[in-house]
Design an enzyme around this catalytic site. Structure first.
Site: not given
Ligand code: PMP
Length: 397
Positions: A186, A214, A244
């Site tokens: 990330s 991610h 996320k």
């Protein structure tokens, strides 16, 4: 009476952090965490959230959460193994398995929790873990909790991984050896070299563990980094977060049925911490339905990521080697990076400075997380502010 030892410890360490500029200031939001946020009455273009697909404020998820909350209440009322498991939790787990192309899945209360749970349920003091040096803090803590020998390999350096895997295997010291990596890193937006990792794992009989916090919802038509490389049947543990791209909260492991059965009887947060709330579970189910039925949001995310990257690069910024929409803008020196981020804020862009020790010294950056919810106008406005501040501070010629 308060402890003097504790008072002394806190004072000394808090002062030290403040003096070194490492004390995190928190800016509470007065708005949803969408593409534009409000802080202290000020509107800012938000380039710092992990709400990659804009699902955190999607009316379809909100409706699902409200409906489930009205039906089942705000809390699950118990841990999963007592009587905190609703049919909804099991539906979510079936959907996650389908989404990840695995036999089964298990949901946890957060991604952080999930790494703590999963690693320590399988690895112990007789084992070794090969861990990428840039792996997330929750992986590091999960490894420590397991008491396995932790062997760090240089970031995405496959020669180093191979050498360390060979040495660990040939030492004959360990019962099991695991290799763990983030799917997408990330801080730089680079993708783990999963095909090579799988090859090394097959050569040395390693257990494979990918934390795709991610990459899920972003790569592989949404199914993540493992699917992106066509390796769904080669990775033992596929970890994801529901916080996320999915836009809600929670974490999960997807894998073979026996692995998930084991985690259900052995992983401590599943056994000893209250289950995810019904509203959150229903919202996650809706998000996964959306992702499995359309790639529209991913396309918007990638278009926005590419647009921002191109714009920043054309202005003359160093945007590193990102392979995903995560776009670092590398400034270098720590204080300069923090001032740059502060000036962006004053002009109307929220993009956090990330400096040592989160990234190596001298590679301070402002990290941009464009999302599917940003419009071209918002990104153009952000680019104009980047240009203004970059020139004013002498970072751009
Ligand atoms: N793994 C990785 C790679 C992450 O980036 C994060 C979140 N920063 C987590 C796990 C933790 O996820 P959660 O926020 O759902 O606890």
């Amino acid at each position: 009476m308060a402890s003097k030892v504790l008072d002394h410890f806190l004072q000394e360490n808090l002062d030290d952090l403040k003096n070194r500029g490492l004390y995190n200031m928190i800016d509470p939001l007065e708005s949803p965490n969408g593409p534009v946020i409000k802080i202290d009455g000020k509107e800012l273009i938000n380039l710092s959230s992990n709400n990659y697909l804009g699902l955190a404020t999607d009316p379809r998820l909100i409706d699902a959460a409200v409906e489930a909350t009205r039906k089942y209440g705000v809390g699950a009322g118990a841990v999963r193994t007592i009587n905190g498991t609703l049919k909804l939790h099991e539906e979510l787990e079936r959907k996650l398995a389908e989404f990840k192309h695995t036999e089964a899945a298990i949901a946890y209360q957060s991604g952080f929790n999930c790494n703590m749970a999963a690693i320590s349920a399988v690895m112990d003091k007789n084992d070794a873990i090969l861990s990428d040096e840039l792996n997330h803090a929750s992986i590091i803590d999960g490894c420590r909790l397991s008491k396995a020998k932790i062997i760090r390999f240089n970031h995405s350096d496959m020669d180093d991984l191979r050498a360390k895997a060979k040495e660990a295997k040939e030492s004959g010291q360990y019962k099991k050896i695991m290799v763990i990596t983030d799917g997408v890193f990330s801080m730089d937006g680079d993708i783990a070299k999963l095909p090579e990792i799988v090859e090394i794992a097959e050569e040395f009989d390693l257990i494979t563990y990918v934390d795709d916090a991610h990459g899920s919802g972003v790569l592989g038509n949404g199914a993540g980094t493992v699917k992106h490389f066509g390796l769904s049947d080669k990775i033992d543990f596929q970890i994801g977060t529901l916080s996320k791209a999915i836009g809600v909260v929670g974490g999960y492991v997807a894998g073979k049925k026996e692995l998930i059965d084991w985690l259900k009887v052995r992983s401590r947060p599943f056994l000893f911490s209250t289950a995810l709330p019904p509203g959150d579970v229903a919202a996650c189910i809706k998000a996964i339905d959306i992702l499995m039925n359309s790639t529209e949001l991913q396309e918007r995310l990638w278009n926005n990521g590419n647009y921002l990257k191109k714009g920043l690069k054309e202005l003359g910024f160093d945007i590193g080697e990102s392979e995903t929409p995560i776009t670092p803008c590398i400034i270098g020196e720590e204080k300069l990076t923090q001032t740059f981020s502060k000036r962006l804020y004053e002009e109307g862009v929220y993009a956090k400075a990330i400096v040592f020790p989160t990234v190596p010294r001298g590679t301070g950056r402002v990290r941009n997380m464009p999302t599917a919810a940003h419009t071209k106008e918002m990104l153009d406005r952000a680019l104009a502010i980047y240009e203004k501040v970059g020139k004013e501070m002498g970072i751009l010629k």
